[in-house]
Design a protein around this motif. Structure first.
Motif: not given
Length: 214
Positions: A190-214
């Protein structure tokens, strides 16, 4: 379907599988089930109804909550969450079967497995949220609240998980006379998952989106 849609759908399915794996690992840690699973597991002990059936009913309530918040903004494709709710249980059962061999006696190994399960679940949630195909009902509700009220998804997720755990604890004490299916692993998730999601969002969101967008 073009290559980018295929990539996006592949990432989405991968996210669902990873979340299911993370839930199975959290159960195998024997330190407490994940927050989203806490209420179904406790109600299973009090009513005898299967965890899968209760989970499906709970997910329907989350979908109804989305409809109340979004009203006409609720998309037609979001109804597919109902299908996800029934299929997700199958994924979880498969991983529970595949992880039957995991049975640690060491508290250190249990804690490490618990922490790993939190990271695995968070990474799966991150992929599902980022692709925005069809989210599972709990995360979809968190996402709706996040966007509607301009709050960080991870922070909403933390509060949402803590609320579920609190309800499960209350039910457990009222009807079972103590804590069942809930432990340090549940609180950690309950305490960690949300924080880990924020971490992944900050580090990898742009990279993941660039993989499936033109």
């Amino acid at each position: 379907m073009n290559i980018y849609k295929i990539r996006r759908f592949t990432i989405y399915i991968s996210g669902l599988l990873i979340v299911a794996l993370g839930i199975a690992l959290s159960i195998r840690s024997q330190l407490g089930v994940s927050p989203v699973t806490s209420i179904p597991c406790v109600l299973n002990l009090t009513t005898g109804i299967s965890v899968g059936s209760i989970t499906f009913g709970l997910y329907l309530l989350f979908i109804i909550a989305q409809i109340i918040i979004l009203k006409k903004e609720f998309r037609k494709r979001d109804w597919l969450q109902i299908i996800f709710s029934s299929v997700f249980g199958i994924f979880t059962d498969i991983f529970l079967y595949l992880t039957l061999f995991i049975n640690f006696d060491s508290i250190i190994l249990k804690l490490l497995l618990c922490l790993s399960s939190c990271m695995v679940i968070a990474f799966g949630v991150f992929l599902v949220v980022t692709t925005d195909v069809i989210m599972n009902a709990p995360d979809a509700l968190c996402n709706v609240i996040s966007k509607k009220y301009n709050k960080k998804f991870g922070n909403v997720k933390i509060r949402f998980d803590l609320t579920l755990v609190s309800i499960a604890v209350l039910i457990s004490f009222l009807y079972l006379g103590g804590l069942e299916q809930i432990g340090i692993g549940t609180i950690a998730a309950a305490l960690l998952i949300g924080r880990f999601v924020n971490m992944f969002m900050g580090k990898y969101k742009d990279k993941v989106e660039s993989f499936y967008t033109v």
